[in-house]
Write an enzyme that holds these catalytic residues in place. Structure first.
Site, PDB file in Angstrom:
ATOM      1  N   CYS A 163      44.991  24.660  37.596  1.00  0.00           N
ATOM      2  CA  CYS A 163      45.882  25.371  38.509  1.00  0.00           C
ATOM      3  C   CYS A 163      46.814  24.379  39.214  1.00  0.00           C
ATOM      4  O   CYS A 163      46.382  23.300  39.633  1.00  0.00           O
ATOM      5  CB  CYS A 163      45.068  26.135  39.542  1.00  0.00           C
ATOM      6  SG  CYS A 163      46.078  27.106  40.683  1.00  0.00           S
TER       7      CYS A 163
ATOM      8  N   CYS B 124      38.960  25.088  46.240  1.00  0.00           N
ATOM      9  CA  CYS B 124      38.897  25.600  44.879  1.00  0.00           C
ATOM     10  C   CYS B 124      38.582  24.533  43.841  1.00  0.00           C
ATOM     11  O   CYS B 124      39.224  23.491  43.785  1.00  0.00           O
ATOM     12  CB  CYS B 124      40.222  26.282  44.541  1.00  0.00           C
ATOM     13  SG  CYS B 124      40.199  27.054  42.917  1.00  0.00           S
TER      14      CYS B 124
ATOM     15  N   CYS C 236      42.691  44.643  48.097  1.00  0.00           N
ATOM     16  CA  CYS C 236      41.440  43.918  48.347  1.00  0.00           C
ATOM     17  C   CYS C 236      41.815  42.557  48.909  1.00  0.00           C
ATOM     18  O   CYS C 236      42.546  41.808  48.264  1.00  0.00           O
ATOM     19  CB  CYS C 236      40.666  43.787  47.039  1.00  0.00           C
ATOM     20  SG  CYS C 236      39.187  42.782  47.171  1.00  0.00           S
TER      21      CYS C 236
ATOM     22  N   CYS D 139      40.161  45.681  38.807  1.00  0.00           N
ATOM     23  CA  CYS D 139      40.917  44.975  39.843  1.00  0.00           C
ATOM     24  C   CYS D 139      41.474  43.700  39.233  1.00  0.00           C
ATOM     25  O   CYS D 139      40.777  42.996  38.506  1.00  0.00           O
ATOM     26  CB  CYS D 139      39.998  44.637  41.023  1.00  0.00           C
ATOM     27  SG  CYS D 139      40.829  43.725  42.348  1.00  0.00           S
TER      28      CYS D 139
ATOM     29  N   CYS E 183      44.744  24.386  46.804  1.00  0.00           N
ATOM     30  CA  CYS E 183      43.771  24.999  47.722  1.00  0.00           C
ATOM     31  C   CYS E 183      42.515  24.121  47.796  1.00  0.00           C
ATOM     32  O   CYS E 183      41.833  23.903  46.790  1.00  0.00           O
ATOM     33  CB  CYS E 183      43.405  26.398  47.248  1.00  0.00           C
ATOM     34  SG  CYS E 183      44.839  27.458  46.938  1.00  0.00           S
TER      35      CYS E 183
ATOM     36  N   CYS F 261      36.568  42.779  37.739  1.00  0.00           N
ATOM     37  CA  CYS F 261      37.600  42.009  38.424  1.00  0.00           C
ATOM     38  C   CYS F 261      38.136  40.951  37.474  1.00  0.00           C
ATOM     39  O   CYS F 261      37.405  40.043  37.072  1.00  0.00           O
ATOM     40  CB  CYS F 261      37.029  41.357  39.664  1.00  0.00           C
ATOM     41  SG  CYS F 261      36.186  42.542  40.738  1.00  0.00           S
TER      42      CYS F 261
ATOM     43  N   ARG G 114      32.292  43.277  50.999  1.00  0.00           N
ATOM     44  CA  ARG G 114      31.603  42.712  49.842  1.00  0.00           C
ATOM     45  C   ARG G 114      31.087  41.316  50.151  1.00  0.00           C
ATOM     46  O   ARG G 114      31.826  40.463  50.644  1.00  0.00           O
ATOM     47  CB  ARG G 114      32.558  42.644  48.641  1.00  0.00           C
ATOM     48  CG  ARG G 114      31.921  42.127  47.378  1.00  0.00           C
ATOM     49  CD  ARG G 114      32.867  42.247  46.190  1.00  0.00           C
ATOM     50  NE  ARG G 114      33.518  43.536  46.234  1.00  0.00           N
ATOM     51  CZ  ARG G 114      34.780  43.701  46.606  1.00  0.00           C
ATOM     52  NH1 ARG G 114      35.525  42.668  46.912  1.00  0.00           N
ATOM     53  NH2 ARG G 114      35.285  44.897  46.642  1.00  0.00           N
TER      54      ARG G 114
END
Length: 433
Positions: free
Chosen positions: A65, A72, A202, A142, A69, A109, A272
């Site tokens: 990526c 992550c 979400c 999702c 972040c 998801c 969740r």
């Protein structure tokens, strides 16, 4: 305790607690913890009964990526030894999803690392959504693909997506300390685009990154204002090879207080327990079911989770039941406006099993922070690049560490609880479901 009685009354009426009341929940003592869980549990049962929604993650594209972040394992510069692979083909993704659905999940998801999807990526994911829906009647899907450009949410909705996940993660004031390659406002805008397109929104948070109690309150109140149907609560997995590898700031008690606070602020929303529950809640996971009404089944994006069979046994042993495909996740007043999610049968969950009827009249109608009924890839990862995976291999016993606030020294870190996923999507091994 007057505070808890007040919060229960407000939760049953869908009224917003004050910031001071929410902070007071986080600052209760361990001696008061069971009282806090019992109070928040009344609100949870009123709106969701004893049902637990199961969600299943499929990592469509792992690693590499360009975003930075800090939490992550898939970030730019990450040295975590995670699986790295490019896009799964629709049939591969559908096969991976089938394992979770067979285990009782009602929502799949679909997550992909990256800043955000190109139009070609949206085509790819659309084909995957169609493949999953054609082979699994009634399944909710999702998507979690990062920052959305104009028109992309609408295209995903047309392809059959029910929800879109994009977490705020932390407070606006501290966001730049966690990520520099995009902004907090970028995240808010993507959630708003999903909402506007008719997708169930979400959006959640990550606790344990060194934030203060005030930061947690800020992000949860911001989520309430965004009004998603589903709020994933992640607990940081300090992955070796990431900037936050040494942030072991949580205890099981701290995690339960955070979940209780979220339930009070977002009473009628799908809360969740996402990434990190096995590492930080450990043997206290069953207590968390009294606060949250939704969990992920099996593994996460780049880390292993508790065995799927153990999840199902935990739910049954704690006196809860897996939510069926014919049951609506959200209370009736929310389900009517949730973009496509959970519109199977009649609104299961509005009334309480204990007869705690709240008169909706007089309540701040704007329900809780809820959003997107659905699940969302809300597991650490869902965060920016779609990673953050979340949980550790919760099947290794023992426990992670956690302090009760950023200022409290943590215990010795339990890095043995974090296991990189080596099975399921992107491998030739059977998934954990």
């Amino acid at each position: 305790m007057d505070l808890l009685n007040t919060l229960v009354d407000k939760g049953l009426r869908r009224e917003t607690p004050t910031r001071e009341e929410a902070l007071a929940v986080l600052r209760t003592s361990d001696d008061e913890l069971l009282d806090v869980v019992a109070a928040a549990g009344k609100v949870r049962r009123h709106w969701f009964g004893r049902r637990v929604k199961l969600n299943y993650l499929v990592n469509l594209k792992s690693g590499l990526c360009p975003e930075d972040c800090s939490y992550c394992s898939q970030r730019l510069g990450s040295k975590a030894g995670i699986l790295k692979y490019t896009w799964l083909k629709p049939d591969e993704a559908s096969k991976a999803a089938a394992a979770g659905l067979a285990g009782g999940a009602k929502r799949v998801c679909l997550v992909a690392s990256g800043r955000g999807p190109t139009d070609r990526d949206v085509d790819r994911v659309s084909d995957t959504i169609k493949a999953i829906k054609e082979q699994n009647e009634g399944v909710e899907v999702c998507a979690c693909l990062g920052l959305l450009s104009d028109g992309q949410a609408e295209r995903l909705r047309e392809a059959g997506a029910d929800a879109y996940n994009h977490n705020l993660n932390t407070s606006e004031a501290t966001y730049a300390d966690i990520t520099t390659t995009h902004t907090y406002a970028d995240r808010v805008e993507t959630v708003q685009k999903a909402h506007a397109a008719g997708l169930s929104a979400c959006s959640g948070l990550i606790a344990g990154m060194g934030e203060s109690d005030e930061d947690l309150i800020d992000v949860v109140f911001s989520l309430r204002e965004l009004d998603p149907d589903s709020v994933p609560v992640n607990f940081l997995i300090p992955f070796e090879g990431t900037p936050l590898a040494k942030e072991w700031n949580l205890t099981p008690q701290r995690c339960l207080r955070i979940l209780a606070m979220v339930r009070f602020v977002c009473p009628d929303v799908e809360v969740r327990i996402a990434g990190g529950r096995e590492v930080h809640l450990r043997t206290m996971q069953p207590l968390a079911l009294h606060l949250a009404n939704s969990i992920f089944l099996g593994d996460y994006l780049t880390s292993e989770g508790q065995a799927g069979k153990a999840d199902l046994e935990m739910i049954a042993d704690a006196g809860f039941e897996v939510e069926g495909a014919d049951q609506v996740t959200l209370p009736e007043h929310r389900a009517a406006g949730a973009g496509g999610c959970g519109s199977h049968a009649d609104a299961g969950g509005c009334g309480s099993q204990e007869g705690e009827k709240a008169s909706a009249g007089g309540a701040h109608a704007a329900s809780g922070c809820g959003a997107h009924a659905g699940s969302g890839c809300g597991s650490h990862e869902a965060a920016g690049c779609g990673s953050h995976e979340g949980a550790g291999c919760g099947s290794h016993e023992g426990g992670g560490v956690c302090g009760t606030s950023a200022a409290v020294p943590a215990a010795e870190p339990r890095t043995d609880l974090v296991a990189v996923r080596r099975r399921g999507a992107g491998t030739d091994l059977a998934p954990n479901a």
